[in-house]
Design a protein around this motif. Structure first.
Motif, short mmCIF file in Angstrom:
data_model
loop_
_atom_site.label_atom_id
_atom_site.label_comp_id
_atom_site.label_asym_id
_atom_site.label_seq_id
_atom_site.Cartn_x
_atom_site.Cartn_y
_atom_site.Cartn_z
N VAL A 102 -6.37 13.60 14.03
CA VAL A 102 -6.80 13.06 12.62
C VAL A 102 -5.41 12.35 11.83
N GLN A 103 -5.70 11.29 11.47
CA GLN A 103 -4.61 10.76 10.63
C GLN A 103 -4.90 10.21 9.46
N LEU A 104 -4.00 10.62 8.58
CA LEU A 104 -4.19 9.75 7.10
C LEU A 104 -2.84 8.95 6.82
N VAL A 105 -3.11 7.58 6.68
CA VAL A 105 -1.65 6.90 6.50
C VAL A 105 -1.78 6.26 5.45
N GLU A 106 -0.75 6.43 4.47
CA GLU A 106 -0.82 5.70 2.78
C GLU A 106 0.09 4.51 3.27
N SER A 107 -0.26 3.80 2.00
CA SER A 107 0.60 2.53 1.93
C SER A 107 0.39 2.18 0.51
N GLY A 108 1.58 1.05 0.14
CA GLY A 108 1.30 0.63 -1.25
C GLY A 108 2.54 0.86 -2.12
N GLY A 109 3.31 2.01 -1.79
CA GLY A 109 4.48 2.26 -2.48
C GLY A 109 5.25 1.08 -2.71
N GLY A 110 6.35 1.30 -3.57
CA GLY A 110 7.46 0.50 -3.66
C GLY A 110 8.22 0.78 -5.07
N LEU A 111 8.75 -0.16 -5.23
CA LEU A 111 9.77 -0.20 -6.62
C LEU A 111 8.96 -1.13 -7.58
N VAL A 112 8.80 -0.82 -8.85
CA VAL A 112 8.15 -1.26 -9.75
C VAL A 112 8.62 -1.16 -11.05
N GLN A 113 8.73 -1.99 -11.86
CA GLN A 113 9.24 -1.90 -13.01
C GLN A 113 8.24 -1.10 -14.11
N PRO A 114 8.94 -0.37 -15.19
CA PRO A 114 8.10 0.36 -16.20
C PRO A 114 6.93 -0.62 -16.76
N GLY A 115 5.81 0.04 -16.84
CA GLY A 115 4.64 -0.91 -17.39
C GLY A 115 3.87 -1.63 -16.33
N GLY A 116 4.43 -1.60 -15.11
CA GLY A 116 3.76 -2.34 -14.10
C GLY A 116 2.74 -1.54 -13.29
N SER A 117 2.23 -2.08 -12.46
CA SER A 117 1.00 -1.30 -11.60
C SER A 117 1.11 -1.44 -10.09
N LEU A 118 0.69 -0.38 -9.49
CA LEU A 118 0.50 -0.39 -7.89
C LEU A 118 -0.59 0.10 -7.55
N ARG A 119 -1.08 -0.16 -6.44
CA ARG A 119 -2.27 0.10 -5.80
C ARG A 119 -1.82 0.79 -4.35
N LEU A 120 -2.16 2.26 -4.25
CA LEU A 120 -1.69 3.01 -3.17
C LEU A 120 -3.24 3.21 -2.06
N SER A 121 -3.00 2.83 -1.12
CA SER A 121 -4.24 3.13 -0.14
C SER A 121 -3.77 4.23 0.93
N CYS A 122 -5.07 4.82 1.24
CA CYS A 122 -4.90 5.83 2.35
C CYS A 122 -6.05 5.46 3.19
N VAL A 123 -5.65 5.32 4.46
CA VAL A 123 -6.60 5.14 5.34
C VAL A 123 -6.61 6.26 6.36
N ALA A 124 -7.91 6.67 6.72
CA ALA A 124 -8.11 8.09 7.50
C ALA A 124 -8.83 7.71 8.78
N SER A 125 -8.45 8.36 10.11
CA SER A 125 -8.93 8.08 11.34
C SER A 125 -9.33 9.59 11.85
N GLY A 126 -10.13 9.59 12.94
CA GLY A 126 -10.30 10.81 13.74
C GLY A 126 -11.15 11.90 12.78
N LEU A 127 -11.72 11.65 11.78
CA LEU A 127 -12.70 12.54 11.17
C LEU A 127 -13.81 11.82 10.43
N THR A 128 -14.98 12.42 9.89
CA THR A 128 -16.12 12.11 9.27
C THR A 128 -15.82 11.84 7.96
#
Length: 117
Positions: free
Chosen positions: A2-28
């Motif tokens: 089983v693996q969970l892999v996050e992405s989408g982090g980073g540096l953002v200014q106050p008031g900004g937006s980010l979208r994080l994703s997590c892709v799973a494998s090896g499980l239902t």
């Protein structure tokens, strides 16, 4: 494996937006409730939970109205849309999968979010 892999982090200014994703494998994926947590130092806080697409959503008070959790079972993915980010949102963000029908659970490796001008 089983693996969970996050992405989408980073540096953002106050008031900004980010979208994080997590892709799973090896499980239902649909059998697992997905959670997002964040951690600063040793303090780990639950942000949001999603059990089924569009339903069974719960949010921490600090996330309500600013963060949106979602999942796409066809893509084995959960996402966390974050808006109106504040410096205090700076943390390492983790996704977590908990089997709704068994005892197993899993963590991703985390993705860093830094909110700073």
């Amino acid at each position: 494996q089983v693996q969970l892999v996050e992405s989408g982090g980073g540096l953002v200014q106050p008031g900004g937006s980010l979208r994080l994703s997590c892709v799973a494998s090896g499980l239902t994926f649909s059998n697992y409730a997905m959670r997002w947590y964040r951690q600063v130092g040793k303090q780990r806080d639950l942000i949001a939970i999603i059990r089924d697409p569009g339903i069974g959503l719960e949010y921490a008070a600090f996330a309500q109205g600013r963060f949106t959790i979602s999942r796409d079972n066809a893509k084995n993915t959960t996402s966390l849309q974050m808006t109106k980010l504040k410096p205090e949102d700076t943390a390492m963000y983790y996704c977590h999968a908990a089997n709704r029908y068994g005892p197993d659970s899993y963590w991703g490796q985390g993705t860093q979010v830094t909110v700073s001008s």
